[in-house]
Design an enzyme around this catalytic site. Structure first.
Site, PDB file in Angstrom:
ATOM      1  N   LYS A 226       1.618  -6.087 -14.195  1.00 15.87           N
ATOM      2  CA  LYS A 226      -0.070  -6.640 -13.656  1.00 15.87           C
ATOM      3  C   LYS A 226      -0.895  -4.806 -13.106  1.00 15.87           C
ATOM      4  O   LYS A 226      -0.865  -4.703 -12.425  1.00 15.87           O
ATOM      5  CB  LYS A 226       0.343  -7.541 -13.253  1.00 15.87           C
TER       6      LYS A 226
ATOM      7  N   TYR B 277     -21.614   9.204   8.621  1.00 17.33           N
ATOM      8  CA  TYR B 277     -22.508   7.955   8.611  1.00 17.33           C
ATOM      9  C   TYR B 277     -21.750   7.301  10.097  1.00 17.33           C
ATOM     10  O   TYR B 277     -20.718   7.476  10.340  1.00 17.33           O
ATOM     11  CB  TYR B 277     -22.433   7.289   7.927  1.00 17.33           C
TER      12      TYR B 277
HETATM   13  C1  PLP Z   1       2.412 -10.230  -8.499  1.00 18.94           C
HETATM   14  C2  PLP Z   1       3.282 -11.024  -8.564  1.00 18.94           C
HETATM   15  C3  PLP Z   1       4.923 -10.948  -8.497  1.00 18.94           C
HETATM   16  C4  PLP Z   1       4.901  -9.559  -7.537  1.00 18.94           C
HETATM   17  O1  PLP Z   1       4.828  -9.954  -6.325  1.00 18.94           O
HETATM   18  P1  PLP Z   1       5.675  -8.247  -5.515  1.00 18.94           P
HETATM   19  O2  PLP Z   1       5.182  -9.324  -3.963  1.00 18.94           O
HETATM   20  O3  PLP Z   1       4.627  -7.593  -5.685  1.00 18.94           O
HETATM   21  O4  PLP Z   1       7.245  -7.772  -5.227  1.00 18.94           O
HETATM   22  C5  PLP Z   1       5.887 -12.217  -9.017  1.00 18.94           C
HETATM   23  N1  PLP Z   1       5.107 -12.974  -9.469  1.00 18.94           N
HETATM   24  C6  PLP Z   1       3.985 -13.595  -9.607  1.00 18.94           C
HETATM   25  C7  PLP Z   1       3.952 -14.688  -9.763  1.00 18.94           C
HETATM   26  C8  PLP Z   1       3.114 -12.690  -9.427  1.00 18.94           C
HETATM   27  O5  PLP Z   1       1.671 -12.755  -9.392  1.00 18.94           O
END
Ligand code: PLP
Length: 355
Positions: free
Chosen positions: A34, A252
């Site tokens: 994702k 800044y």
């Molecule tokens: C993003 C996600 C993962 C992966 O989690 P990590 O901590 O990056 O390994 C697994 N399961 C679900 C439902 C997620 O949303």
């Protein structure tokens, strides 16, 4: 061309997948890609991880891209469908939606589809983000079992504190087991932290995300401590060198005032590239491979570094923001955030080069 480049080591992705597989040898691996492959590029990451048993994405568009690129792996939609109109395409592309709300279950149960769908039923065992309360699970399962277009059901939950050695997963795991019994349905529970720390959560499918990108899910540890290799190395160059006199300020808000005369480098990277603006004075950074510190506030397109440890540095000297030799976890800690956020915030304007 602006010298800022994100180098993506695709062999490191494949290596890290191997670490996940070795940690959960009896489970199938759903590579979580994702957020544009955690900022590394969805297509590139999917290709490097094609030895995974499946992919997990957020939205239909990402799954459409993967199917378009020829992947026939199982693809899980982590938030299911956002609108019932998506269901026919989900079925046609053999995608696997997570059902986390009662109305999604009803939609699937009523749907008339050309193909049967494999679904995941998400149970809220304590994170209280997505999923059905345990008391609603039996009824939902009955509805899904009776639904003519449901091909298979996988039971799913997600841990809130798998990275926390004190809280851990025990309570959520116990509630999951109590809710689902020892039935025949496949299960999936484990994110990266649970994969690495809690073998009793592994089940049929594990869901590694951050570890695939070489990042430790545990505070106080970096990927290398877990046998992981960093995938993204963000590099730029000095575009100016300033001699600053004692008492003069940099950047800044004049947040850094020189305590002595010093040489300051200006680096072509800023918050509009995804470098965290909240990384204060003293954030670690490498110039020509030497560890030094940032000075003053991060600007939109630039930041400043102390060249005291690298007196020979000059315009054009290479600078590493994070990655090989400088864990993103350390930079994130200085910015009050997680490496998850640094990687996924990489801006589209940053050039990406595969190594
Ligand atoms: C993003 C996600 C993962 C992966 O989690 P990590 O901590 O990056 O390994 C697994 N399961 C679900 C439902 C997620 O949303």
């Amino acid at each position: 061309m602006r010298p800022l480049i994100a180098h993506i080591d695709t062999a490191a992705l494949a290596h890290n997948l191997g670490v996940a597989k070795a940690a959960a040898p009896s489970s199938r691996v759903l590579a979580v890609v994702k957020a544009n492959g955690y900022g590394h590029g969805l297509g590139r990451v999917a290709r490097a991880l094609r030895a995974a048993d499946g992919y997990a994405v957020l939205a239909l568009e990402e799954a459409v891209q993967l199917r378009g690129e020829g992947y026939s792996h199982p693809i899980v939609l982590l938030e299911g469908f956002f609108h019932p109109d998506e269901l026919p395409e989900i079925a046609r592309l053999h995608l696997r939606p997570v059902l986390h709300r009662q109305d999604q279950i009803e939609t699937v149960a009523r749907a008339r589809l050309e193909h049967r769908v494999d679904v995941l039923l998400k149970i809220d065992t304590g994170m209280h983000r997505l999923g059905l309360r345990p008391a609603r699970v039996a009824e939902a399962l009955a509805a899904l079992r009776a639904a003519p277009h449901v091909a298979s059901i996988t039971l799913m939950s997600h841990f809130a504190c798998a990275d926390d050695p004190v809280v851990g997963v025990a309570e959520q795991l116990a509630l999951f087991r109590k809710t689902t019994g020892d039935g025949p349905l496949p299960i999936t529970l484990a994110n990266s932290a649970a994969i690495l720390r809690y073998p009793d959560t592994h089940g049929d499918w594990v869901r590694p995300g951050i570890m695939l990108y070489g990042i430790s899910p545990f505070p106080g540890q970096v990927g290398a401590d877990l046998g992981l290799l960093p995938v993204m190395t963000l590099e730029s160059r000095l575009i100016a060198v300033q001699r600053i006199c004692r008492g003069e300020a940099v950047g800044y808000g004049a947040c850094f005032v020189a305590e002595r005369d010093l040489s300051v480098g200006v680096v072509a990277v800023g918050y509009a590239d995804g470098y965290p603006r909240h990384a204060g004075n003293g954030t670690p950074i490498l110039v020509e491979g030497h560890l030094t510190r940032t000075l003053g506030r991060v600007s939109m397109d630039m930041l400043s570094v102390d060249l005291t440890p690298v007196p020979h540095a000059h315009v054009g000297s290479p600078v590493t923001l994070w990655g090989a030799d400088l864990p993103a976890e350390r930079v994130a800690a200085h910015a009050g955030t997680l490496a998850y956020e640094l990687l996924t915030a990489l801006a589209p304007r940053v050039r990406v080069v595969e190594i």
